[in-house]
Design a protein around this motif. Structure first.
Motif, short mmCIF file in Angstrom:
data_model
loop_
_atom_site.label_atom_id
_atom_site.label_comp_id
_atom_site.label_asym_id
_atom_site.label_seq_id
_atom_site.Cartn_x
_atom_site.Cartn_y
_atom_site.Cartn_z
N ILE A 8 6.90 0.75 4.25
CA ILE A 8 5.96 1.39 3.33
C ILE A 8 6.78 2.26 2.40
CG2 ILE A 8 4.05 3.03 3.14
CD1 ILE A 8 3.04 2.03 5.83
N THR A 10 7.94 4.89 -0.29
CA THR A 10 7.50 6.20 -0.73
C THR A 10 8.60 6.88 -1.52
OG1 THR A 10 6.48 8.27 0.02
CG2 THR A 10 8.21 7.34 1.42
N GLU A 30 -2.85 9.13 4.25
CA GLU A 30 -3.21 7.87 3.59
C GLU A 30 -2.33 6.73 4.09
OE1 GLU A 30 -5.54 7.28 0.76
OE2 GLU A 30 -6.39 9.10 1.63
N GLU A 31 -1.03 7.00 4.20
CA GLU A 31 -0.11 5.94 4.61
C GLU A 31 -0.14 5.73 6.12
OE1 GLU A 31 3.53 6.93 2.53
OE2 GLU A 31 2.49 6.72 0.61
N VAL A 34 -2.61 2.99 6.85
CA VAL A 34 -2.05 1.65 6.63
C VAL A 34 -1.13 1.27 7.79
CG1 VAL A 34 -0.70 0.20 5.08
CG2 VAL A 34 -2.20 1.96 4.13
N ARG A 47 8.01 4.11 7.20
CA ARG A 47 7.96 4.63 5.83
C ARG A 47 9.40 4.84 5.37
NH1 ARG A 47 6.11 9.50 5.08
NH2 ARG A 47 4.96 9.18 3.14
N ARG A 66 3.71 2.18 -2.11
CA ARG A 66 2.63 3.12 -1.92
C ARG A 66 2.83 4.40 -2.75
NH1 ARG A 66 -0.29 1.59 -2.73
NH2 ARG A 66 -1.62 3.35 -2.27
N SER A 67 3.69 5.29 -2.36
CA SER A 67 3.79 6.57 -3.07
C SER A 67 5.16 6.76 -3.71
CB SER A 67 3.46 7.73 -2.12
OG SER A 67 4.22 7.62 -0.92
N GLU A 274 1.69 1.57 -7.67
CA GLU A 274 1.70 2.59 -6.62
C GLU A 274 0.45 3.47 -6.69
OE1 GLU A 274 1.77 3.76 -9.82
OE2 GLU A 274 2.40 5.66 -8.91
N GLU A 276 -2.77 5.62 -5.75
CA GLU A 276 -3.43 6.20 -4.59
C GLU A 276 -4.70 5.39 -4.36
OE1 GLU A 276 -4.83 10.55 -2.86
OE2 GLU A 276 -4.17 10.38 -4.94
#
Length: 299
Positions: A8, A10, A30-31, A34, A47, A66-67, A274, A276
């Motif tokens: 994931i 980030t 949030e992650e 997932v 992550r 993701r982020s 990416e 949110e």
């Protein structure tokens, strides 16, 4: 080390949550949703900061954006990293979609596919534009200028005839190094907010409404904006799904940012890189994403 199923992706700033920083904890939560549903599918998950030195991306089956919220500030580093990593592992969303979506010129493609967008004028790097003349020509009372590659309201300004000289200087300076875009200011952002509809594999799951703080027009929560639960109409859902269907291929995940403008639903942005995804408002949507990722890996 054993092959990792899912990384994931980030930003290094968000690798560890800070207990006294609600914003960072929110990203982590949030992650975590997932990751939770990916592990329920029997997948190994970690992550990982996209710029982690010496990370072996060939040892990852899929990397999920993701982020990665510093990519637009470090685009000269991010772009070659993206091209390199795409040769070593699967990307979610797909590499070609990421390349298409990270530059907001994609709005032209959506318009050509018959999707209503907020009217947009692009000005390419090295070119010039007379802001005052443009406001008069299009009869726009106010406009918003922002970079074609950006996020988090970076270099985003609200322009009117009273402050146009100040913003002309800003625009001229920005155009020395990057392409910019100009859109009419949409009053509905202040009156109703901006609607964000989440769509996974082409199907709507949930939505939120973002409103700016008093005296501002930026809806992002890091600029004081507030996020509200939202239950869209059938027309709004159909519009969001139609916009996603107009992408070069159907993305695994999308956030469709919509405003009401001049009697129509219009795309403000279609976020495939990416965004949110506001799983805290609908945790089961994270399971939809996990199943989609598993399908990517399986095939």
């Amino acid at each position: 080390m054993p092959k990792l199923d899912v990384a994931i992706l980030t930003d290094a700033r968000f690798i560890s949550p800070e207990s006294d920083n609600p914003y960072n904890c929110q990203i982590f939560l949030e992650e975590a949703w997932v990751a939770h549903y990916l592990r329920q599918q029997g997948l190994t998950v970690a992550r990982v900061a996209w710029d982690q030195p010496d990370f072996d991306w060939s040892n990852v089956r899929a990397a999920v954006f993701r982020s990665t919220w510093d990519y637009f500030d470090r685009f000269a580093e991010f772009e070659p990293w993206l091209d390199r990593v795409a040769t070593q592992t699967l990307l979610v969303n797909r590499y070609d979609l990421i390349r298409w979506n990270m530059d907001k010129h994609y709005l032209r493609d959506l318009a050509e596919q018959g999707v209503d967008i907020v009217p947009t004028r692009f000005v390419e790097k090295g070119n010039t534009l007379d802001l005052a003349e443009m406001l008069r020509t299009f009869m726009w009372t106010e406009a918003v200028i922002k970079p074609a590659i950006s996020g988090g309201a970076r270099l985003t300004f609200r322009v009117n005839i009273e402050n146009v000289a100040e913003h002309q200087a800003i625009l001229n300076d920005c155009l020395k190094s990057e392409a910019m875009m100009i859109q009419p200011f949409v009053p509905a952002v202040l009156e109703q907010g901006e609607l964000s509809l989440m769509v996974f594999d082409g199907r709507f799951t949930h939505a939120i409404r973002k409103t700016p703080k008093a005296g501002d027009f930026r809806v992002q929560d890091d600029h004081g904006g507030v996020v509200h639960p939202f239950f869209p109409s059938p027309d709004e859902i159909a519009f969001a799904e139609r916009a996603v269907a107009a992408c070069p291929v159907v993305p695994n995940y999308a956030r469709v940012d919509i405003v009401h403008h001049q009697g129509k639903l219009r795309i403000m942005e279609l976020e495939l890189l990416e965004p949110e995804l506001f799983f805290r408002f609908c945790p089961p949507a994270a399971e939809r994403l996990a199943l989609s990722i598993k399908h990517v890996i399986s095939r």
